[in-house]
Design a protein around this motif. Structure first.
Motif, short mmCIF file in Angstrom:
data_model
loop_
_atom_site.label_atom_id
_atom_site.label_comp_id
_atom_site.label_asym_id
_atom_site.label_seq_id
_atom_site.Cartn_x
_atom_site.Cartn_y
_atom_site.Cartn_z
N ASP A 151 38.39 -52.87 81.66
CA ASP A 151 39.83 -52.86 81.89
C ASP A 151 40.40 -51.45 81.80
N MET A 152 39.94 -50.67 80.80
CA MET A 152 40.42 -49.30 80.65
C MET A 152 40.02 -48.44 81.84
N VAL A 153 38.78 -48.59 82.29
CA VAL A 153 38.29 -47.82 83.44
C VAL A 153 39.08 -48.19 84.68
N SER A 154 39.29 -49.47 84.87
CA SER A 154 40.05 -49.94 86.03
C SER A 154 41.48 -49.41 86.01
N LYS A 155 42.11 -49.45 84.85
CA LYS A 155 43.47 -48.95 84.71
C LYS A 155 43.53 -47.45 85.01
N ASP A 156 42.55 -46.71 84.49
CA ASP A 156 42.52 -45.26 84.73
C ASP A 156 42.33 -44.97 86.22
N ARG A 157 41.44 -45.69 86.87
CA ARG A 157 41.22 -45.48 88.31
C ARG A 157 42.47 -45.80 89.10
N ARG A 158 43.13 -46.90 88.74
CA ARG A 158 44.35 -47.29 89.44
C ARG A 158 45.43 -46.22 89.27
N GLU A 159 45.58 -45.69 88.05
CA GLU A 159 46.58 -44.65 87.80
C GLU A 159 46.27 -43.38 88.58
N ARG A 160 45.00 -43.01 88.65
CA ARG A 160 44.62 -41.82 89.42
C ARG A 160 44.88 -42.02 90.91
N TYR A 161 44.59 -43.23 91.40
CA TYR A 161 44.81 -43.53 92.81
C TYR A 161 46.30 -43.48 93.14
N GLU A 162 47.11 -44.09 92.28
CA GLU A 162 48.56 -44.08 92.51
C GLU A 162 49.13 -42.66 92.43
N ALA A 163 48.58 -41.86 91.53
CA ALA A 163 49.03 -40.47 91.41
C ALA A 163 48.66 -39.68 92.67
N SER A 164 47.48 -39.98 93.23
CA SER A 164 47.06 -39.26 94.45
C SER A 164 47.93 -39.65 95.64
#
Length: 87
Positions: free
Chosen positions: A71-84
């Protein structure tokens, strides 16, 4: 300053090479040779284990389940994607 850095780097690289060679030699030992090596170097091994244990004493370990980590990895990836996407 550059000469000092070069000396330090050469010492580090030679230490890494020697440790790799030592590890390779130890990997080729038979179980009887490994046991004999442990008996001969018991004090050194214990000292290095104690030093390693002390270095880990300052580290806080967090116990998590695999699902929590995912869940933490998924959340981090989602946040990075949204930031990009914002850039």
């Amino acid at each position: 300053m550059e000469q000092v850095l070069e000396k330090v780097e050469s010492k580090q690289s030679s230490a890494v090479k020697s440790s790799k060679l030592g590890l390779a030699a130890k990997m080729k030992m038979t179980p009887d040779e490994q046991f004999a090596y442990i008996q001969l170097h018991k004090e050194e091994i214990l000292a290095s284990v104690k030093a390693f244990d002390e270095s880990l004493s300052d580290v806080d370990f967090i116990e998590m389940t695999d699902d929590e980590i995912a869940d933490m990895v998924s959340k981090d990836r989602r946040e990075r994607y949204e930031a990009s996407l914002r850039h």
